[in-house]
Design a protein around this motif. Sequence first.
Motif, PDB file in Angstrom:
ATOM      1  N   UNK A  88      49.770  -9.094 -49.424  1.00 56.53           N
ATOM      2  CA  UNK A  88      50.629 -10.165 -49.947  1.00 56.53           C
ATOM      3  C   UNK A  88      50.299 -11.497 -49.285  1.00 56.53           C
ATOM      4  N   UNK A  89      50.859 -12.576 -49.796  1.00 58.91           N
ATOM      5  CA  UNK A  89      50.723 -13.872 -49.151  1.00 58.91           C
ATOM      6  C   UNK A  89      51.274 -13.793 -47.738  1.00 58.91           C
ATOM      7  N   UNK A  90      50.566 -14.438 -46.809  1.00 55.58           N
ATOM      8  CA  UNK A  90      51.008 -14.441 -45.423  1.00 55.58           C
ATOM      9  C   UNK A  90      50.492 -13.294 -44.598  1.00 55.58           C
ATOM     10  N   UNK A  91      49.804 -12.326 -45.226  1.00 54.17           N
ATOM     11  CA  UNK A  91      49.244 -11.217 -44.458  1.00 54.17           C
ATOM     12  C   UNK A  91      48.208 -11.748 -43.473  1.00 54.17           C
ATOM     13  N   UNK A  92      48.109 -11.077 -42.345  1.00 53.97           N
ATOM     14  CA  UNK A  92      47.168 -11.490 -41.303  1.00 53.97           C
ATOM     15  C   UNK A  92      45.989 -10.512 -41.275  1.00 53.97           C
ATOM     16  N   UNK A  93      44.771 -11.063 -41.275  1.00 49.53           N
ATOM     17  CA  UNK A  93      43.562 -10.251 -41.285  1.00 49.53           C
ATOM     18  C   UNK A  93      42.601 -10.729 -40.207  1.00 49.53           C
ATOM     19  N   UNK A  94      41.829  -9.804 -39.688  1.00 53.28           N
ATOM     20  CA  UNK A  94      40.694 -10.169 -38.837  1.00 53.28           C
ATOM     21  C   UNK A  94      39.458 -10.020 -39.710  1.00 53.28           C
ATOM     22  N   UNK A  95      38.785 -11.139 -39.983  1.00 52.20           N
ATOM     23  CA  UNK A  95      37.712 -11.168 -40.972  1.00 52.20           C
ATOM     24  C   UNK A  95      36.446 -11.737 -40.347  1.00 52.20           C
ATOM     25  N   UNK A  96      35.353 -11.627 -41.064  1.00 51.02           N
ATOM     26  CA  UNK A  96      34.094 -12.224 -40.649  1.00 51.02           C
ATOM     27  C   UNK A  96      33.949 -13.584 -41.309  1.00 51.02           C
ATOM     28  N   UNK A  97      33.721 -14.636 -40.497  1.00 49.00           N
ATOM     29  CA  UNK A  97      33.516 -15.959 -41.085  1.00 49.00           C
ATOM     30  C   UNK A  97      32.069 -16.093 -41.544  1.00 49.00           C
ATOM     31  N   UNK A 102      33.887 -12.420 -35.982  1.00 48.94           N
ATOM     32  CA  UNK A 102      35.225 -11.916 -36.302  1.00 48.94           C
ATOM     33  C   UNK A 102      36.271 -12.932 -35.867  1.00 48.94           C
ATOM     34  N   UNK A 103      37.120 -13.346 -36.813  1.00 47.20           N
ATOM     35  CA  UNK A 103      38.189 -14.297 -36.524  1.00 47.20           C
ATOM     36  C   UNK A 103      39.461 -13.857 -37.238  1.00 47.20           C
ATOM     37  N   UNK A 104      40.601 -14.276 -36.713  1.00 47.96           N
ATOM     38  CA  UNK A 104      41.865 -13.969 -37.359  1.00 47.96           C
ATOM     39  C   UNK A 104      42.201 -15.063 -38.363  1.00 47.96           C
ATOM     40  N   UNK A 105      42.842 -14.654 -39.467  1.00 47.45           N
ATOM     41  CA  UNK A 105      43.125 -15.581 -40.558  1.00 47.45           C
ATOM     42  C   UNK A 105      44.398 -15.147 -41.272  1.00 47.45           C
ATOM     43  N   UNK A 106      44.941 -16.061 -42.081  1.00 43.74           N
ATOM     44  CA  UNK A 106      46.164 -15.805 -42.847  1.00 43.74           C
ATOM     45  C   UNK A 106      45.867 -15.890 -44.331  1.00 43.74           C
ATOM     46  N   UNK A 107      46.264 -14.880 -45.091  1.00 41.40           N
ATOM     47  CA  UNK A 107      46.081 -14.895 -46.540  1.00 41.40           C
ATOM     48  C   UNK A 107      46.942 -16.015 -47.128  1.00 41.40           C
ATOM     49  N   UNK A 108      46.311 -16.939 -47.840  1.00 41.89           N
ATOM     50  CA  UNK A 108      47.036 -18.093 -48.377  1.00 41.89           C
ATOM     51  C   UNK A 108      47.155 -18.071 -49.896  1.00 41.89           C
ATOM     52  N   UNK A 109      46.275 -17.302 -50.574  1.00 43.44           N
ATOM     53  CA  UNK A 109      46.358 -17.275 -52.039  1.00 43.44           C
ATOM     54  C   UNK A 109      45.605 -16.080 -52.593  1.00 43.44           C
ATOM     55  N   UNK A 273      37.225 -19.277 -27.414  1.00 47.30           N
ATOM     56  CA  UNK A 273      37.670 -19.530 -28.790  1.00 47.30           C
ATOM     57  C   UNK A 273      38.958 -18.786 -29.126  1.00 47.30           C
ATOM     58  N   UNK A 274      39.797 -18.565 -28.143  1.00 49.00           N
ATOM     59  CA  UNK A 274      41.042 -17.848 -28.397  1.00 49.00           C
ATOM     60  C   UNK A 274      41.899 -18.547 -29.441  1.00 49.00           C
ATOM     61  N   UNK A 275      41.943 -19.881 -29.374  1.00 48.40           N
ATOM     62  CA  UNK A 275      42.778 -20.629 -30.312  1.00 48.40           C
ATOM     63  C   UNK A 275      42.281 -20.504 -31.746  1.00 48.40           C
ATOM     64  N   UNK A 276      41.030 -20.072 -31.923  1.00 46.97           N
ATOM     65  CA  UNK A 276      40.446 -19.878 -33.239  1.00 46.97           C
ATOM     66  C   UNK A 276      40.473 -18.411 -33.675  1.00 46.97           C
ATOM     67  N   UNK A 277      41.225 -17.603 -32.937  1.00 47.07           N
ATOM     68  CA  UNK A 277      41.354 -16.193 -33.289  1.00 47.07           C
ATOM     69  C   UNK A 277      40.133 -15.366 -32.956  1.00 47.07           C
TER      70      UNK A 277
END
Length: 406
Positions: A88-97, A102-109, A273-277
């Motif tokens: 769903x929107x707002x889900x948190x994922x650890x993805x490959x940029x 590997x970085x953490x990100x938030x599903x926005x759409x 790079x902690x602040x960048x997940x």
Amino acid sequence: SEYLPMSAEAYVCMDCWYTNSDRSVRCERCTEQRIINFVLDKDSRFQLVSGDAATIVWTGPHTPECSFKLCGTFDLLIRLDLRGFMYPLGARLRVLDEAGTAREATVSELLSIGKYEARLDGSDEVIIVDPALGNHIPCGIWRYAAAQKLSVCCGKQGWLDVRVCEIKDFGSQHLVVRSNAKGEAPFWVDLNTWNHSPLWLPSELWLLEQRIWDTRVLVSSQCTDAITGERTDVMQHMWNVLDVNSTSSGYAGGGLAGNEMSWLLDFTLRSSQRDRGQHVAYGAWIFGEPASGKTLLLKRLAIECTKAQGGELVPLLVEAKKLVAAHKDAKRATELLHSGDVLETYLRHEYGEKSRRYLFLRQALHARRMLVLVDGFDVIPENARETYLVGLARVVALGHRTIVAS
């Protein structure tokens, strides 16, 4: 009526997905809601296309089967094989940029092509994610109430004491302001697994405790050699470090490092790079004959960690027998070990939950600022070793750098 094959189109109710956060759960109240059209690909993932209005009657509220009438012309019975990854929107994922990091990100759409837009932590950069095995994992959502005090890593500014002012409707983004700053504007920060902790000790007390802790670690550089019985400096000691999964070996001594020793020293490096997940957390197991220098090697790594980091990591040298003593209740021990609370329980037992030392270490543990060094794993009774092995593996999975010697 007929069953649609996997490659056909199927109409489902979009509104339920967002309210239930699960596309396989159907809302009992759904009647003539907005309809969208999916095509199931060969991997049973959804591909989204636009759809027309239709009347849907779900077989049951929690079953992926329904019948529908399209444009009043014909009836179909649809059964969806609901496999794949759905967020769903707002889900948190650890993805490959784009760089493969590997970085953490938030599903926005949720895009019309069945993929997701995700905003990377610490930036406004948005990437397209097509969830599949191997390219992502779910990660934690951190949400704190207004006025909550936190210790947060803010990039080049380091670790700051902040207070929560506001939180967005979904995800882990918080509007914060520095606790002791007057007249400073609040700023938004993405809270992830690696970059924050509840503020149990303000920074001035935390740094004071850290200086005391560092002094204690540095004193341990002078110890007794298990073979000769003489005093030795672990910084001048030599080890032959061999990777049991390869034929290469590393030789280290007097401050020089070989291949495998260099890899072990990577455990002591700061995460910039902690602040960048981003944070690299891994585990290692050191095997050796009695008196081969395993304890000295762990002490060496603790000292390297203290000397190199400037406040980033806190080395914690744990004797396995004390770890067992902290979990005397066997049934409770199994529960704690499998949940990853093995270190929290150890710290409370060893230092007392009201002590400043415990608060200092607890804050480091929560922020993943701890290098965990477990010595003497072989002294754990054989019938309990598997339980503690699972527990320590869980510690690594939770993001704590961990080295175990046996």
